[in-house]
Design a protein around this motif. Structure first.
Motif, PDB file in Angstrom:
ATOM      1  N   LYS A  81       1.192  -1.021   0.079  1.00  0.00           N
ATOM      2  CA  LYS A  81       0.375   0.317   0.472  1.00  0.00           C
ATOM      3  C   LYS A  81       1.461   1.470  -0.031  1.00  0.00           C
ATOM      4  O   LYS A  81       1.675   1.240   1.119  1.00  0.00           O
ATOM      5  N   LYS A  82       0.313   2.409  -0.883  1.00  0.00           N
ATOM      6  CA  LYS A  82       1.435   3.159  -0.840  1.00  0.00           C
ATOM      7  C   LYS A  82       0.939   4.700  -0.751  1.00  0.00           C
ATOM      8  O   LYS A  82      -0.658   4.772  -0.700  1.00  0.00           O
ATOM      9  N   LEU A  83       1.284   5.142   1.305  1.00  0.00           N
ATOM     10  CA  LEU A  83      -0.064   5.428   1.574  1.00  0.00           C
ATOM     11  C   LEU A  83       1.039   7.315   1.587  1.00  0.00           C
ATOM     12  O   LEU A  83       1.736   6.884   1.510  1.00  0.00           O
ATOM     13  N   LEU A  84       0.231   8.193   1.652  1.00  0.00           N
ATOM     14  CA  LEU A  84       0.432   9.550   1.687  1.00  0.00           C
ATOM     15  C   LEU A  84       0.782   9.747   3.334  1.00  0.00           C
ATOM     16  O   LEU A  84       0.297  10.020   4.386  1.00  0.00           O
ATOM     17  N   VAL A  85       2.315   9.853   3.604  1.00  0.00           N
ATOM     18  CA  VAL A  85       2.519  11.262   4.796  1.00  0.00           C
ATOM     19  C   VAL A  85       2.651  12.138   4.857  1.00  0.00           C
ATOM     20  O   VAL A  85       3.533  13.075   3.565  1.00  0.00           O
ATOM     21  N   GLU A  86       2.692  13.177   5.828  1.00  0.00           N
ATOM     22  CA  GLU A  86       2.612  15.199   5.195  1.00  0.00           C
ATOM     23  C   GLU A  86       2.825  15.571   7.127  1.00  0.00           C
ATOM     24  O   GLU A  86       2.602  15.577   7.980  1.00  0.00           O
ATOM     25  N   ILE A  87       3.582  16.212   6.586  1.00  0.00           N
ATOM     26  CA  ILE A  87       4.506  17.284   7.936  1.00  0.00           C
ATOM     27  C   ILE A  87       4.368  18.719   7.828  1.00  0.00           C
ATOM     28  O   ILE A  87       4.800  19.056   6.627  1.00  0.00           O
ATOM     29  N   THR A  88       3.356  19.076   9.005  1.00  0.00           N
ATOM     30  CA  THR A  88       3.460  20.444   9.219  1.00  0.00           C
ATOM     31  C   THR A  88       3.928  21.272  10.011  1.00  0.00           C
ATOM     32  O   THR A  88       4.363  20.160  11.092  1.00  0.00           O
ATOM     33  N   LEU A  89       4.775  22.262   9.829  1.00  0.00           N
ATOM     34  CA  LEU A  89       5.499  22.833  10.636  1.00  0.00           C
ATOM     35  C   LEU A  89       4.771  24.483  10.158  1.00  0.00           C
ATOM     36  O   LEU A  89       4.971  24.968  10.051  1.00  0.00           O
ATOM     37  N   LEU A  90       4.788  24.742  12.077  1.00  0.00           N
ATOM     38  CA  LEU A  90       3.873  25.840  12.564  1.00  0.00           C
ATOM     39  C   LEU A  90       4.624  26.589  13.342  1.00  0.00           C
ATOM     40  O   LEU A  90       5.199  25.843  14.859  1.00  0.00           O
ATOM     41  N   PRO A  91       5.210  27.906  13.556  1.00  0.00           N
ATOM     42  CA  PRO A  91       5.926  28.301  14.096  1.00  0.00           C
ATOM     43  C   PRO A  91       4.947  28.806  15.263  1.00  0.00           C
ATOM     44  O   PRO A  91       4.311  29.187  15.163  1.00  0.00           O
ATOM     45  N   MET A  92       5.395  28.675  16.888  1.00  0.00           N
ATOM     46  CA  MET A  92       5.081  28.977  17.537  1.00  0.00           C
ATOM     47  C   MET A  92       5.995  29.741  18.776  1.00  0.00           C
ATOM     48  O   MET A  92       7.192  30.219  18.104  1.00  0.00           O
ATOM     49  N   PRO A  93       4.827  30.538  19.697  1.00  0.00           N
ATOM     50  CA  PRO A  93       6.065  31.928  20.236  1.00  0.00           C
ATOM     51  C   PRO A  93       7.439  30.917  21.100  1.00  0.00           C
ATOM     52  O   PRO A  93       7.103  30.479  21.385  1.00  0.00           O
ATOM     53  N   GLY A  94       8.034  32.306  21.127  1.00  0.00           N
ATOM     54  CA  GLY A  94       9.558  31.979  22.027  1.00  0.00           C
ATOM     55  C   GLY A  94      10.498  31.156  21.138  1.00  0.00           C
ATOM     56  O   GLY A  94      11.291  30.296  21.815  1.00  0.00           O
ATOM     57  N   ASP A  95      10.442  31.227  20.047  1.00  0.00           N
ATOM     58  CA  ASP A  95      11.495  30.010  18.309  1.00  0.00           C
ATOM     59  C   ASP A  95      10.956  28.370  18.393  1.00  0.00           C
ATOM     60  O   ASP A  95      11.831  27.413  18.820  1.00  0.00           O
ATOM     61  N   ASN A  96       9.748  28.453  18.959  1.00  0.00           N
ATOM     62  CA  ASN A  96       8.904  27.299  19.417  1.00  0.00           C
ATOM     63  C   ASN A  96       8.303  26.243  18.315  1.00  0.00           C
ATOM     64  O   ASN A  96       8.256  27.850  17.261  1.00  0.00           O
ATOM     65  N   THR A  97       8.549  25.364  17.199  1.00  0.00           N
ATOM     66  CA  THR A  97       7.849  24.739  16.327  1.00  0.00           C
ATOM     67  C   THR A  97       6.569  23.850  17.195  1.00  0.00           C
ATOM     68  O   THR A  97       7.238  22.857  17.391  1.00  0.00           O
ATOM     69  N   LEU A  98       5.658  23.488  16.012  1.00  0.00           N
ATOM     70  CA  LEU A  98       4.993  22.911  16.126  1.00  0.00           C
ATOM     71  C   LEU A  98       5.181  21.507  15.157  1.00  0.00           C
ATOM     72  O   LEU A  98       4.647  22.624  14.328  1.00  0.00           O
ATOM     73  N   VAL A  99       4.882  20.741  15.529  1.00  0.00           N
ATOM     74  CA  VAL A  99       5.053  19.736  14.305  1.00  0.00           C
ATOM     75  C   VAL A  99       4.106  18.772  14.054  1.00  0.00           C
ATOM     76  O   VAL A  99       3.784  17.454  15.009  1.00  0.00           O
ATOM     77  N   LYS A 100       3.573  18.636  13.283  1.00  0.00           N
ATOM     78  CA  LYS A 100       2.537  17.894  13.354  1.00  0.00           C
ATOM     79  C   LYS A 100       3.146  16.574  11.498  1.00  0.00           C
ATOM     80  O   LYS A 100       3.240  17.646  10.422  1.00  0.00           O
ATOM     81  N   VAL A 101       2.503  14.992  12.008  1.00  0.00           N
ATOM     82  CA  VAL A 101       2.427  14.150  11.131  1.00  0.00           C
ATOM     83  C   VAL A 101       1.321  13.779  10.549  1.00  0.00           C
ATOM     84  O   VAL A 101       0.918  13.384  12.033  1.00  0.00           O
ATOM     85  N   THR A 102       0.889  13.424   9.693  1.00  0.00           N
ATOM     86  CA  THR A 102      -1.111  12.329   9.545  1.00  0.00           C
ATOM     87  C   THR A 102       0.470  11.517   8.197  1.00  0.00           C
ATOM     88  O   THR A 102       1.358  12.224   7.529  1.00  0.00           O
ATOM     89  N   GLU A 103      -0.808  10.386   8.309  1.00  0.00           N
ATOM     90  CA  GLU A 103      -0.474   8.728   7.133  1.00  0.00           C
ATOM     91  C   GLU A 103      -1.769   8.412   7.459  1.00  0.00           C
ATOM     92  O   GLU A 103      -1.985   8.535   7.879  1.00  0.00           O
ATOM     93  N   GLU A 104      -1.774   8.853   5.995  1.00  0.00           N
ATOM     94  CA  GLU A 104      -3.869   7.923   4.917  1.00  0.00           C
ATOM     95  C   GLU A 104      -3.463   7.008   4.298  1.00  0.00           C
ATOM     96  O   GLU A 104      -2.222   7.011   3.440  1.00  0.00           O
ATOM     97  N   GLY A 105      -4.591   6.667   4.289  1.00  0.00           N
ATOM     98  CA  GLY A 105      -4.755   5.342   3.264  1.00  0.00           C
ATOM     99  C   GLY A 105      -5.307   4.185   3.637  1.00  0.00           C
ATOM    100  O   GLY A 105      -5.457   3.063   1.967  1.00  0.00           O
TER     101      GLY A 105
END
Length: 154
Positions: A81-105
């Motif tokens: 199964k060929k699945l899709l992975v998405e990684i999203t980076l969101l800047p947060m206050p104080g030079d922090n980063t929220l990293v979100k990972v999804t995989e589906e299919g």
């Protein structure tokens, strides 16, 4: 019935540019995720990733890259199964980063539920290992999955 989807996230105490480079550069990825990679994640590229605990290579097809914001790729996230992975980076206050990972299919059946459990654990480990590497210089993955080699008879 809708396909199953993994959703994971973690906040890392580093600026988004540092986190982004750690995700797209195979030399940096080898400090927390893969043992080696054939190149940087760039849109349209097909890459090979080796993992320390598995003998086979994973083929990765990079779908989309928006610098400092988003990376998506497809891979064989489950056998056949060929699945899709998405990684999203969101800047947060104080030079922090929220990293979100999804995989589906994967379908909502017995094989899909098994995949959901295994890969959710895998992506949570990816995020924890990324955080440990970037914030503390620790490779959490080193030796962590040696038991998998032994179970496979290596």
């Amino acid at each position: 019935m809708k396909d199953l989807k993994i959703n994971t996230a973690i906040q890392i105490s580093k600026p988004v540019d540092v986190v982004y480079e750690a995700i797209i550069d195979p030399k940096k990825m080898s400090n927390y995720f893969i043992s080696e990679g054939s190149g940087r994640m760039e849109e349209g590229k097909t890459l090979k990733w080796k993992f320390p605990e598995f003998p086979e290579e994973a083929e990765v097809w990079v779908v989309e890259v928006t610098p400092l914001e988003y990376v998506s790729f497809q891979w064989e996230g489950a056998k056949g199964k060929k699945l899709l992975v998405e990684i999203t980076l969101l800047p947060m206050p104080g030079d922090n980063t929220l990293v979100k990972v999804t995989e589906e299919g994967m379908p909502a059946n017995e094989a899909g539920i098994k995949w959901l459990a295994q890969n959710t654990e895998g992506w949570a480990n990816f995020l924890a290992s990324l955080k440990a590497y970037l914030e503390y210089g620790i490779n959490l993955r080193k030796g962590a999955f040696d038991f998998m080699k032994e179970a496979a008879g290596k």
